[in-house]
Design a protein around this motif. Structure first.
Motif, short mmCIF file in Angstrom:
data_model
loop_
_atom_site.label_atom_id
_atom_site.label_comp_id
_atom_site.label_asym_id
_atom_site.label_seq_id
_atom_site.Cartn_x
_atom_site.Cartn_y
_atom_site.Cartn_z
N ASP A 188 0.83 -1.21 0.00
CA ASP A 188 0.00 0.00 0.00
C ASP A 188 0.86 1.26 0.00
OD1 ASP A 188 -3.01 -0.81 0.39
OD2 ASP A 188 -1.82 -2.20 1.56
N ASP A 190 3.03 3.88 -1.95
CA ASP A 190 3.09 4.32 -3.34
C ASP A 190 4.32 5.18 -3.62
OD1 ASP A 190 2.44 6.65 -2.05
OD2 ASP A 190 0.53 6.98 -3.11
N ASN A 191 5.31 5.13 -2.74
CA ASN A 191 6.51 5.93 -2.91
C ASN A 191 7.35 5.46 -4.09
OD1 ASN A 191 5.77 5.64 0.08
ND2 ASN A 191 6.98 7.50 0.07
N PRO A 243 4.87 4.13 -8.91
CA PRO A 243 4.31 4.07 -7.56
C PRO A 243 4.56 2.69 -6.94
CG PRO A 243 2.72 5.03 -9.08
CD PRO A 243 3.84 4.49 -9.92
N GLY A 244 5.13 2.70 -5.75
CA GLY A 244 5.43 1.44 -5.09
C GLY A 244 6.85 0.96 -5.32
N ARG A 262 1.41 -4.47 -9.41
CA ARG A 262 1.22 -4.00 -8.04
C ARG A 262 -0.24 -4.12 -7.63
NH1 ARG A 262 0.35 1.74 -6.35
NH2 ARG A 262 0.49 1.78 -4.07
N SER A 264 -2.87 -3.67 -3.93
CA SER A 264 -2.95 -3.25 -2.54
C SER A 264 -2.92 -4.47 -1.62
CB SER A 264 -4.24 -2.45 -2.31
OG SER A 264 -4.56 -2.40 -0.94
#
Length: 375
Positions: A188, A190-191, A243-244, A262, A264
């Motif tokens: 979860d 998203d960095n 993201p992620g 990806r 969640s």
């Protein structure tokens, strides 16, 4: 009364299933006629495999692996309905290290590669990798080395463990052996991999990185991203910015380079546990985690449960080891009331020493408040 008990783990003390069991025992000791439904939860971090095993059944395959410092560690692969599930925290988890051992310059994701290799040997065509709670910041370099794609320097020498060693990474030697399996990164977070919101800047300090370390690690991950893009066949363009990609110290980026999609982690667990159907049938929700703080209000699992309960007009009670969120902030997140083990015992030390006993006592108190005992 229909009570849904759906906590996260209490980090450092009890797993999510253990928390759920203690709460159910406490409630049942007072209101035996209540219908109690247990749905222990997790995101992609510690406890991911255990919660899914509780929900899905399947076969748990023991795997010998290594911890973030390369010491022997015990892991496992969950095989359920043809899908294999592994948890990065079993090999890379921050909880595996003493505080004085935390050093993301040296910590390695090699152990996760051993878990993935075992998952590939299990016969599953899809492997879901839970990401979270890692001590590492090596961009998944150790994981790739364990799979057969070792980062090497300009002389062809395999690099030592850890993110700092990537300063000398010239290329990858070999190809990751995954037998064509489909990979899913369950996170979860998203960095991206690099930059102000990247793995090093956001998560490095909690893993033991100084400000100087953060700058060094961010620079070497940027270098490593270029190596991934060049040397991993099919690596998506701009992998460092996906993201992620920064999840679990950059393991996300390495998985994406290998073709992972990806998902969640919370949504995956929510679906596997049948949480939505259980919410629809509940009169009261009890959730919780080790520390209910302001980070909890920013999209973490407990706040998601509270929001889902609010949508259905169901009261939601949070039981935690510690509570540092004010009543107004908790209410705005959909939380009806909060209770903490620290307040119950009067000390952090006793709350950590006797969490199950405290949870049973708090749940019994809640049952007296929300339901009537039989007789």
């Amino acid at each position: 009364m229909r009570v849904l008990i759906c906590p996260d783990k209490f980090a450092g003390t009890l797993s999510a299933p253990e928390v759920a069991e203690a709460l159910a025992e406490g409630w049942g000791s007072v209101a035996a006629e209540s219908k109690l439904t247990r749905r222990p939860l997790a995101d992609g971090g510690p406890g991911f495999v255990e919660v899914l095993a509780t929900a899905l059944g399947g076969t748990r395959i023991p795997v010998s692996t290594v911890d973030p410092l390369g010491r022997p560690a015990a892991g496992e692969v969950l095989l359920a309905d043809g899908v294999a599930y592994v948890e990065s925290a079993q090999a890379c988890g921050l909880h595996l290290l003493a505080p004085e051992e935390r050093d993301p310059r040296r910590a390695t994701s090699f152990g996760l590669g051993a878990l993935l290799a075992a998952a590939a040997e299990s016969g599953a065509r899809t492997v879901v990798v839970g990401l979270g709670g890692s001590a590492t910041n090596d961009g998944g370099a150790g994981m790739l080395a364990a799979l057969g794609a070792a980062p090497v320097d300009a002389t062809g020498t395999v690099l030592p463990y850890g993110g700092a060693a990537l300063a000398d990474c010239d290329r990858l030697s070999g190809t990751a052996a995954l037998r064509g399996i489909r990979l899913v990164a369950a996170t979860d977070v998203d960095n991206p991999l690099c930059g102000l919101h990247g793995a090093s800047n956001v998560f490095g300090p909690q893993k033991g990185a100084s400000r100087e370390d953060v700058l060094t690690l961010d620079a070497v991950l940027e270098r490593f991203a270029a190596v991934l893009a060049r040397d991993v066949p099919g690596c998506p363009p701009g992998v460092r910015d996906l993201p992620g990609a920064g999840a679990a110290g950059g393991i996300g980026a390495a998985l994406f380079a290998l073709g992972a999609t990806r998902e969640s982690g919370v949504d995956l667990v929510r679906s596997a546990t049948g949480l939505d159907a259980a919410l629809d049938a509940a009169d009261l929700v009890i959730t919780g985690e080790g520390s209910f703080d302001f980070q909890s209000l920013r999209g973490k699992l407990v706040s998601g449960v509270a929001a889902a309960a609010t949508e259905r007009g169901i009261p939601c009670v949070v039981v935690a080891g510690q509570v540092s969120v004010g009543r107004r902030e908790a209410s705005s997140a959909g939380v009806t009331e909060t209770h903490s083990l620290v307040d119950h015992f009067g000390s952090v030390e006793q709350a950590m020493a006797e969490p199950a006993e405290g949870l049973r006592a708090l749940a019994a108190r809640l049952a007296r408040q929300w339901d009537r005992p039989s007789g």
